[in-house]
Structure formats: C-alpha cells, structure tokens
Scaffold this motif. Structure first.
Motif, PDB file in Angstrom:
ATOM      1  N   GLN A   1       0.833  -1.205   0.000  1.00 48.76           N
ATOM      2  CA  GLN A   1       0.000   0.000   0.000  1.00 48.76           C
ATOM      3  C   GLN A   1       0.865   1.251   0.000  1.00 48.76           C
ATOM      4  OE1 GLN A   1      -3.070  -0.060  -0.559  1.00 48.76           O
ATOM      5  NE2 GLN A   1      -3.808   1.998  -0.086  1.00 48.76           N
ATOM      6  N   ALA A   2       1.970   1.212   0.728  1.00 45.46           N
ATOM      7  CA  ALA A   2       2.887   2.353   0.764  1.00 45.46           C
ATOM      8  C   ALA A   2       3.423   2.658  -0.625  1.00 45.46           C
ATOM      9  CB  ALA A   2       4.045   2.068   1.722  1.00 45.46           C
ATOM     10  N   ILE A   3       3.819   1.620  -1.341  1.00 42.15           N
ATOM     11  CA  ILE A   3       4.346   1.791  -2.696  1.00 42.15           C
ATOM     12  C   ILE A   3       3.271   2.362  -3.617  1.00 42.15           C
ATOM     13  CG2 ILE A   3       5.157   0.522  -4.730  1.00 42.15           C
ATOM     14  CD1 ILE A   3       6.538  -1.407  -2.648  1.00 42.15           C
ATOM     15  N   LYS A   4       2.066   1.843  -3.484  1.00 43.81           N
ATOM     16  CA  LYS A   4       0.959   2.288  -4.336  1.00 43.81           C
ATOM     17  C   LYS A   4       0.667   3.773  -4.138  1.00 43.81           C
ATOM     18  CE  LYS A   4      -3.920   1.329  -5.326  1.00 43.81           C
ATOM     19  NZ  LYS A   4      -5.098   0.479  -4.981  1.00 43.81           N
ATOM     20  N   VAL A   5       0.534   4.220  -2.884  1.00 46.36           N
ATOM     21  CA  VAL A   5       0.170   5.624  -2.658  1.00 46.36           C
ATOM     22  C   VAL A   5       1.322   6.560  -3.006  1.00 46.36           C
ATOM     23  CG1 VAL A   5      -1.577   5.063  -0.919  1.00 46.36           C
ATOM     24  CG2 VAL A   5       0.742   5.579  -0.183  1.00 46.36           C
ATOM     25  N   CYS A   6       2.563   6.111  -2.812  1.00 48.01           N
ATOM     26  CA  CYS A   6       3.702   6.960  -3.198  1.00 48.01           C
ATOM     27  C   CYS A   6       3.756   7.142  -4.710  1.00 48.01           C
ATOM     28  CB  CYS A   6       5.007   6.361  -2.683  1.00 48.01           C
ATOM     29  SG  CYS A   6       5.316   6.629  -0.924  1.00 48.01           S
ATOM     30  N   GLU A   7       3.486   6.076  -5.437  1.00 47.87           N
ATOM     31  CA  GLU A   7       3.478   6.191  -6.904  1.00 47.87           C
ATOM     32  C   GLU A   7       2.367   7.127  -7.371  1.00 47.87           C
ATOM     33  OE1 GLU A   7       3.257   2.103  -8.069  1.00 47.87           O
ATOM     34  OE2 GLU A   7       5.454   1.882  -8.167  1.00 47.87           O
ATOM     35  N   THR A   8       1.219   7.072  -6.697  1.00 48.90           N
ATOM     36  CA  THR A   8       0.137   8.003  -7.027  1.00 48.90           C
ATOM     37  C   THR A   8       0.521   9.435  -6.656  1.00 48.90           C
ATOM     38  OG1 THR A   8      -1.484   6.259  -6.608  1.00 48.90           O
ATOM     39  CG2 THR A   8      -2.315   8.517  -6.702  1.00 48.90           C
ATOM     40  N   ALA A   9       1.190   9.588  -5.508  1.00 52.07           N
ATOM     41  CA  ALA A   9       1.639  10.914  -5.070  1.00 52.07           C
ATOM     42  C   ALA A   9       2.568  11.538  -6.096  1.00 52.07           C
ATOM     43  CB  ALA A   9       2.338  10.811  -3.717  1.00 52.07           C
ATOM     44  N   LEU A  10       3.411  10.725  -6.718  1.00 50.70           N
ATOM     45  CA  LEU A  10       4.348  11.249  -7.717  1.00 50.70           C
ATOM     46  C   LEU A  10       3.613  11.892  -8.891  1.00 50.70           C
ATOM     47  CD1 LEU A  10       7.082   8.452  -7.891  1.00 50.70           C
ATOM     48  CD2 LEU A  10       7.393  10.815  -7.124  1.00 50.70           C
ATOM     49  N   ILE A  11       2.474  11.324  -9.254  1.00 51.73           N
ATOM     50  CA  ILE A  11       1.691  11.895 -10.358  1.00 51.73           C
ATOM     51  C   ILE A  11       1.269  13.324 -10.020  1.00 51.73           C
ATOM     52  CG2 ILE A  11      -0.451  11.686 -11.677  1.00 51.73           C
ATOM     53  CD1 ILE A  11      -0.239   8.618 -11.220  1.00 51.73           C
ATOM     54  N   PHE A  12       0.770  13.516  -8.793  1.00 48.79           N
ATOM     55  CA  PHE A  12       0.336  14.851  -8.374  1.00 48.79           C
ATOM     56  C   PHE A  12       1.527  15.794  -8.223  1.00 48.79           C
ATOM     57  CE2 PHE A  12      -3.262  12.249  -6.862  1.00 48.79           C
ATOM     58  CZ  PHE A  12      -4.314  12.973  -7.414  1.00 48.79           C
ATOM     59  N   ARG A  13       2.630  15.302  -7.661  1.00 48.77           N
ATOM     60  CA  ARG A  13       3.817  16.147  -7.494  1.00 48.77           C
ATOM     61  C   ARG A  13       4.279  16.685  -8.845  1.00 48.77           C
ATOM     62  NH1 ARG A  13       4.560  17.419  -2.053  1.00 48.77           N
ATOM     63  NH2 ARG A  13       5.492  15.724  -0.868  1.00 48.77           N
ATOM     64  N   ARG A  14       4.281  15.818  -9.843  1.00 43.16           N
ATOM     65  CA  ARG A  14       4.774  16.221 -11.165  1.00 43.16           C
ATOM     66  C   ARG A  14       3.819  17.175 -11.865  1.00 43.16           C
ATOM     67  NH1 ARG A  14       6.801  10.005 -12.021  1.00 43.16           N
ATOM     68  NH2 ARG A  14       8.861  10.284 -11.033  1.00 43.16           N
ATOM     69  N   GLN A  15       2.534  17.077 -11.553  1.00 43.97           N
ATOM     70  CA  GLN A  15       1.561  18.008 -12.154  1.00 43.97           C
ATOM     71  C   GLN A  15       1.807  19.441 -11.698  1.00 43.97           C
ATOM     72  OE1 GLN A  15      -2.673  16.969 -12.139  1.00 43.97           O
ATOM     73  NE2 GLN A  15      -2.107  14.822 -11.844  1.00 43.97           N
ATOM     74  N   THR A  16       2.327  19.613 -10.492  1.00 40.19           N
ATOM     75  CA  THR A  16       2.571  20.955  -9.966  1.00 40.19           C
ATOM     76  C   THR A  16       4.025  21.389 -10.132  1.00 40.19           C
ATOM     77  OG1 THR A  16       2.990  20.059  -7.749  1.00 40.19           O
ATOM     78  CG2 THR A  16       0.729  20.719  -8.249  1.00 40.19           C
ATOM     79  N   ASN A  17       4.834  20.550 -10.793  1.00 40.32           N
ATOM     80  CA  ASN A  17       6.265  20.851 -10.971  1.00 40.32           C
ATOM     81  C   ASN A  17       6.962  21.094  -9.634  1.00 40.32           C
ATOM     82  OD1 ASN A  17       6.254  20.740 -13.864  1.00 40.32           O
ATOM     83  ND2 ASN A  17       5.245  22.745 -13.874  1.00 40.32           N
ATOM     84  N   ASP A  18       6.517  20.372  -8.609  1.00 35.11           N
ATOM     85  CA  ASP A  18       7.121  20.489  -7.278  1.00 35.11           C
ATOM     86  C   ASP A  18       8.293  19.517  -7.194  1.00 35.11           C
ATOM     87  OD1 ASP A  18       7.786  20.676  -4.629  1.00 35.11           O
ATOM     88  OD2 ASP A  18       5.830  20.080  -3.848  1.00 35.11           O
ATOM     89  N   VAL A  19       9.466  19.989  -7.639  1.00 35.93           N
ATOM     90  CA  VAL A  19      10.620  19.102  -7.760  1.00 35.93           C
ATOM     91  C   VAL A  19      11.097  18.624  -6.389  1.00 35.93           C
ATOM     92  CG1 VAL A  19      12.990  18.913  -8.592  1.00 35.93           C
ATOM     93  CG2 VAL A  19      11.310  20.203  -9.915  1.00 35.93           C
ATOM     94  N   ILE A  20      11.136  19.526  -5.416  1.00 41.19           N
ATOM     95  CA  ILE A  20      11.571  19.128  -4.078  1.00 41.19           C
ATOM     96  C   ILE A  20      10.568  18.153  -3.468  1.00 41.19           C
ATOM     97  CG2 ILE A  20      11.962  19.969  -1.729  1.00 41.19           C
ATOM     98  CD1 ILE A  20      13.248  22.438  -2.927  1.00 41.19           C
ATOM     99  N   GLY A  21       9.276  18.420  -3.679  1.00 42.18           N
ATOM    100  CA  GLY A  21       8.260  17.488  -3.218  1.00 42.18           C
ATOM    101  C   GLY A  21       8.397  16.134  -3.901  1.00 42.18           C
ATOM    102  N   GLU A  22       8.731  16.142  -5.186  1.00 36.17           N
ATOM    103  CA  GLU A  22       8.918  14.894  -5.927  1.00 36.17           C
ATOM    104  C   GLU A  22      10.100  14.110  -5.360  1.00 36.17           C
ATOM    105  OE1 GLU A  22       9.880  13.329 -10.486  1.00 36.17           O
ATOM    106  OE2 GLU A  22       9.340  15.433 -10.129  1.00 36.17           O
ATOM    107  N   ALA A  23      11.196  14.807  -5.068  1.00 33.60           N
ATOM    108  CA  ALA A  23      12.359  14.130  -4.485  1.00 33.60           C
ATOM    109  C   ALA A  23      12.009  13.521  -3.133  1.00 33.60           C
ATOM    110  CB  ALA A  23      13.518  15.121  -4.339  1.00 33.60           C
ATOM    111  N   ASN A  24      11.232  14.246  -2.351  1.00 30.80           N
ATOM    112  CA  ASN A  24      10.820  13.732  -1.041  1.00 30.80           C
ATOM    113  C   ASN A  24       9.970  12.472  -1.200  1.00 30.80           C
ATOM    114  OD1 ASN A  24      10.355  13.927   1.899  1.00 30.80           O
ATOM    115  ND2 ASN A  24       8.256  14.333   1.274  1.00 30.80           N
ATOM    116  N   THR A  25       9.022  12.499  -2.153  1.00 34.09           N
ATOM    117  CA  THR A  25       8.165  11.337  -2.373  1.00 34.09           C
ATOM    118  C   THR A  25       8.974  10.152  -2.890  1.00 34.09           C
ATOM    119  OG1 THR A  25       6.242  12.749  -2.798  1.00 34.09           O
ATOM    120  CG2 THR A  25       6.137  10.499  -3.614  1.00 34.09           C
ATOM    121  N   LEU A  26       9.946  10.409  -3.754  1.00 34.24           N
ATOM    122  CA  LEU A  26      10.819   9.331  -4.223  1.00 34.24           C
ATOM    123  C   LEU A  26      11.585   8.704  -3.058  1.00 34.24           C
ATOM    124  CD1 LEU A  26      12.115  10.952  -7.523  1.00 34.24           C
ATOM    125  CD2 LEU A  26      10.914   8.751  -7.367  1.00 34.24           C
ATOM    126  N   ASN A  27      12.004   9.538  -2.116  1.00 26.79           N
ATOM    127  CA  ASN A  27      12.661   8.993  -0.928  1.00 26.79           C
ATOM    128  C   ASN A  27      11.692   8.149  -0.101  1.00 26.79           C
ATOM    129  OD1 ASN A  27      15.408   9.719  -0.968  1.00 26.79           O
ATOM    130  ND2 ASN A  27      14.947  11.807  -0.334  1.00 26.79           N
TER     131      ASN A  27
END
Length: 364
Positions: free
Chosen positions: A210-236
């Motif tokens: 479930q953790a992997i699933k929601v993080c992968e979904t979070a990445l979609i939203f992070r990239r829509q807003t061009n939040d690069v630091i947020g994207e790096a955090n979600t990747l971590n």
C-alpha cells in the motif's frame, strides 16, 4: 501568506530530517519537512543577533495599532531568519512576543502563521510536546476560520509529527483527514503531499504494498505541480517502502532518482537522505565499494554545509562499513574521529554508541 508544510523531508530517521535541521529549504512552499524543510537566505549570525537586539526594545504605549502590527510582523520575519540560521531558541522568543501582540490585536490569521514558526523552532530544539501543541493550535485556527486549504497543510504537519512520535495510526487518520479535504477542493498540491505522507505511514505500519501504491500516485500529483523538491521527497518515501519490503533493485532506483533531482536543485536534505538509503541498499547486496563512494559524497556535502552533525553521521556510518568488510584499521580511525565529534557536540547517546563499537572492534 500561504501555509507551509514543516516536515517535507521527514524520513524514518529524523525530523525532515530533523532533524536534520535542514539547510536552505523551500520554507515558503507548503511542501517544507519540512523542520523545515527555507527559501529565506541564511543570514550572517552576527547580523541576526544584532537585528534581534534592535527589535526587542520595549513597546511604547503611544504606538498606534498599525505600529504594533508592523512590529509584530517584523518579529515574525526575524523569527524565520533566526530559524533558517539555526537560532531556534531566539526564534521562540521572537515568535512568542509576536504572538502576544497578535492576540492583543485579535489577528487570528497571523497567530496561525506564528504557530507554524513556533512549531518549527520547537522541532529544531527537539521539543516535540510544545511543537505538537503549536501545530494543534494551528489546525484549530484554520478550522475556526474555515480555511480549508490551510487545514490541509496544518494537518499534514501534525500527522508527520505524530508519526515521528511513533503514533502511526493517529498520524494516518490525521493525514487521511487532510487528504479528504484536498480531494474535495481538488487541490493537486495537497493531494500529492497527503499521499506522500501516507506512504510513510503505511511503511511504518508494515503495509509495504500500500505504501508503494500511494507513493506512486503521489508522484503523479507532485509532477503536475512541478514540485521538484516534493517529488524528491516522495521518491525517498518510495525508496523507504521498497527498502522495508526488501526489494533492493527498486530501492536503488527510487533513491537514485531522488538523489539526482535533489542534487540538481541543491536540496541537500533530500540528497543526504537518498544517499543514506542507497548506502543501506548497496550494502545489503554486498556492493560495498559503491556504498563507500556514496558515503564519501555524504562527507563532501556535510563539509560544504559546515555541519558537524552530518559529518558525525558520516564517520559513524563509514566506520561501520569498513568494520563490516574487515578493514579494522580504517574503521578504528573513523570511529576515533566520530568520537571527537560526539564530544564536541555533547552527544552522549552517540558517544556511547561509538565507544561501544571501538571497544568491540577486533585488534587486527
């Protein structure tokens, strides 16, 4: 002023990383962890202290409301500069004084912003009790004002703090509340942040899929807003989930992507966090040379930042690495340097750990 997320880089080791007080983070962004994680330039410490002395003069009873408000706003601004510079105790003084004035003026919105600041300062001081109190007050103000956007980020801050305290279920419910509001508002940034933090919660609860699933979904939203630091955090966060699940190939992929993004955008907190995860993953598959290369990168960053706490982490981790591969002379040298730093920092817990490693190190 928009609300902030105080804990964007929160990992399963520190408040983000806090621990690690972090360095030049996107403080004005609502994706912070944060602690934290600031676009405000770190001021010269002597200047910060001088400004504090000037601003902490007694208030004159003849000043009108506008002057009082300007004074409180200045205290709030200085408090942020102090926090970015690492003067957390001074930040508390400035924040409390500003809070008193805002209360007299009945300025509830500014009180909320001040509680954000105080929470960050208390976290930097390791005072979780007062940090939680400040964040709960921040949530209360946002609710009273029916400021739903502010609630999203205040609830995420509170949830990540609860997670750090080990209250994973309470953290999950708090962040779920934030996610529900974000979805109702169709707030892309809030959904990305909330899902990313839920990934941490599920990892802590042992629900890795479930953790992997929601993080992968979070990445979609992070990239829509061009939040690069947020994207790096979600990747971590995704790397944390893969690591806990024992999937080392995907662990290395997630942390590697986070490290590259963080390096390009000078996000040192996420870069260090990614390196730490990569060291563990490469060690697990016996790629010790690569792990040592990454540790050397960690040391270079810590020295560039002139951060002895991060240097200590290097010496302790590198000592363990060399001990693991049987290079005891190098390990002993690294532990000795770590011991010197623990005493300089007056870190009794780490001092005891390093002394134990030295005592049990084979004489070879």
């Amino acid at each position: 002023m928009k609300p902030r997320h105080l804990l964007p880089g929160l990992s399963i080791l520190n408040f983000q990383n806090c621990g690690e007080f972090r360095h030049i983070q996107k403080w004005q962004s609502r994706s912070f962890y944060a602690l934290l994680l600031a676009v405000l330039l770190m001021p010269n410490s002597a200047i910060a202290i001088d400004i504090t002395k000037q601003m902490h003069r007694p208030l004159s009873v003849s000043r009108d409301e506008r002057t009082y408000r300007d004074y409180a706003d200045s205290l709030l601004r200085i408090g942020r500069e102090q926090l970015a510079a690492g003067f957390a105790a001074k930040t508390v003084e400035s924040g409390q004084e500003a809070l008193d004035i805002y209360r007299i003026l009945g300025d509830v919105n500014s009180q909320g912003l001040t509680y954000d600041l105080l929470a960050g300062a208390y976290l930097q001081l390791g005072n979780l009790k007062d940090a939680e109190d400040a964040l709960r007050r921040r949530v209360g103000i946002a609710r009273d004002n029916k400021d739903f956007e502010a609630q999203i980020f205040a609830l995420n801050n509170l949830g990540t703090l609860l997670l750090q305290k080990g209250e994973a279920k309470a953290a999950g419910q708090t962040i779920q509340d934030a996610l529900a509001i974000a979805r109702n508002l169709e707030n892309i940034e809030g959904q990305g942040l909330s899902l990313s933090n839920l990934g941490l919660v599920y990892t802590r609860l042992g629900n890795y899929n479930q953790a992997i699933k929601v993080c992968e979904t979070a990445l979609i939203f992070r990239r829509q807003t061009n939040d690069v630091i947020g994207e790096a955090n979600t990747l971590n966060n995704l790397g944390d989930a893969y690591l806990a699940a024992g999937d080392y190939d995907n662990t290395i992929g997630a942390y590697g992507a986070a490290m590259r993004l963080a390096k390009v955008h000078f996000d040192r907190g996420n870069q260090l966090r990614a390196i730490d995860g990569l060291v563990i993953a490469h060690s697990a598959v016996k790629r010790y040379e690569r792990a040592i290369e990454l540790l050397d990168q960690r040391l270079a960053i810590a020295q560039f930042l002139n951060n002895p706490v991060e240097e200590l982490k290097y010496f302790a981790s590198a000592g363990q690495m060399y001990e693991k591969i049987g290079k005891y002379t190098q390990a002993r040298n690294l532990y000795q340097q770590a011991l010197t730093l623990t005493r300089k920092l007056d870190d009794k817990k780490q001092e005891a750990f390093v002394l134990d490693r030295l005592t049990n190190l084979p004489n070879k």
